[in-house]
Write an enzyme that holds these catalytic residues in place. Sequence first.
Site, PDB file in Angstrom:
ATOM      1  N   SER A   1       0.684 -12.741   0.897  1.00 13.99           N
ATOM      2  CA  SER A   1       0.502 -14.081   1.472  1.00 13.99           C
ATOM      3  C   SER A   1      -0.718 -14.785   0.882  1.00 13.99           C
ATOM      4  O   SER A   1      -1.666 -14.145   0.425  1.00 13.99           O
ATOM      5  CB  SER A   1       0.320 -13.994   2.988  1.00 13.99           C
ATOM      6  OG  SER A   1       1.373 -13.290   3.582  1.00 13.99           O
TER       7      SER A   1
HETATM    8  N1  SAH Z   1       1.439  -8.203   4.547  1.00  9.84           N
HETATM    9  C1  SAH Z   1       1.758  -8.138   3.118  1.00  9.84           C
HETATM   10  C2  SAH Z   1       2.730  -9.207   2.667  1.00  9.84           C
HETATM   11  C3  SAH Z   1       4.043  -8.981   3.258  1.00  9.84           C
HETATM   12  S1  SAH Z   1       5.467  -9.664   2.501  1.00  9.84           S
HETATM   13  C4  SAH Z   1       0.503  -8.172   2.271  1.00  9.84           C
HETATM   14  O1  SAH Z   1      -0.599  -8.301   2.809  1.00  9.84           O
HETATM   15  O2  SAH Z   1       0.645  -8.014   1.052  1.00  9.84           O
HETATM   16  C5  SAH Z   1       6.609  -9.006   3.683  1.00  9.84           C
HETATM   17  C6  SAH Z   1       6.896  -7.535   3.511  1.00  9.84           C
HETATM   18  O3  SAH Z   1       7.752  -7.153   4.585  1.00  9.84           O
HETATM   19  C7  SAH Z   1       7.639  -7.196   2.229  1.00  9.84           C
HETATM   20  O4  SAH Z   1       6.940  -6.232   1.510  1.00  9.84           O
HETATM   21  C8  SAH Z   1       8.989  -6.665   2.728  1.00  9.84           C
HETATM   22  O5  SAH Z   1       9.517  -5.634   1.927  1.00  9.84           O
HETATM   23  C9  SAH Z   1       8.627  -6.158   4.109  1.00  9.84           C
HETATM   24  N2  SAH Z   1       9.737  -6.037   5.065  1.00  9.84           N
HETATM   25  C10 SAH Z   1      10.835  -6.828   5.198  1.00  9.84           C
HETATM   26  N3  SAH Z   1      11.599  -6.413   6.225  1.00  9.84           N
HETATM   27  C11 SAH Z   1      10.980  -5.322   6.756  1.00  9.84           C
HETATM   28  C12 SAH Z   1      11.267  -4.447   7.845  1.00  9.84           C
HETATM   29  N4  SAH Z   1      12.378  -4.587   8.596  1.00  9.84           N
HETATM   30  N5  SAH Z   1      10.404  -3.438   8.102  1.00  9.84           N
HETATM   31  C13 SAH Z   1       9.279  -3.266   7.362  1.00  9.84           C
HETATM   32  N6  SAH Z   1       8.959  -4.072   6.316  1.00  9.84           N
HETATM   33  C14 SAH Z   1       9.784  -5.080   6.023  1.00  9.84           C
END
Ligand code: SAH
Length: 230
Positions: A81
């Site tokens: 993000s």
């Molecule tokens: N917080 C992260 C950015 C997240 S992007 C940072 O600081 O870099 C959102 C993430 O959620 C992605 O990596 C994606 O693979 C994950 N994601 C999507 N659906 C999910 C689920 N059901 N359970 C766990 N992770 C999930």
Amino acid sequence: MRLMVLITLILSGALSHYQNDRFKELRDIMVESQIISRGITDSRTIEAMRKVPRHLFVPPGLRSEAYADYPLSIGHGQTISQPFIVAYMTELSEPSPGKKALEIGTGSGYQAAVLAEIADSVFTIELVPELTKEAETRLRALGYDNIVVREGDGYNGWPGKRDFDIILVTAAAPQVPPPLIEQLAEGGRLVMPVGEPDSVQQLILLTKRKGKVSERRLEAVRFVPLRRGK
Ligand code: SAH
């Protein structure tokens, strides 16, 4: 020969020192121009944003853009993000020493690291196996021993745990998964983008008081979708 090795060592040491100083400078500028100037006031959040080396959470080819005012690709169709969003979600969750946090969507591990600078412990779940491993290795190397990373579908929260003071969901869904609300502690705060995937969502804050949940709707945001595991 020995002299050459010595000179090479001194020069590479000086170079990485110079690079770290340069990144620290870029980070301080980011905190002033993107975080403080846009209204983030929580001093713990600001200090954590000054401290965590965001450039080590992005792919090496994108390091020069690590402190820019936008999200960056981290592979597998996912993103880290924008710095402001990380700071905003952190401030909304009101982290403090002694608190226990859960994050759904580890991604690069950056948001987990920011939280772990302030809270006691951070439990974080990631769906993509490769991202899970990378984040775990990175967080270990950086010495974050109060973060536990787990691979899996975070929809159901952390198996066998509850009473999280903070729950951050960093992927969007049409509604807050009910199991997460159940795992929120009394007085706890849950922050999540809610809305349809591939459109603009709204950041919402849920708070639990005397077992009752209340909701505040905040900024419009855009996140990758929360997907369901098999
Ligand atoms: N917080 C992260 C950015 C997240 S992007 C940072 O600081 O870099 C959102 C993430 O959620 C992605 O990596 C994606 O693979 C994950 N994601 C999507 N659906 C999910 C689920 N059901 N359970 C766990 N992770 C999930």
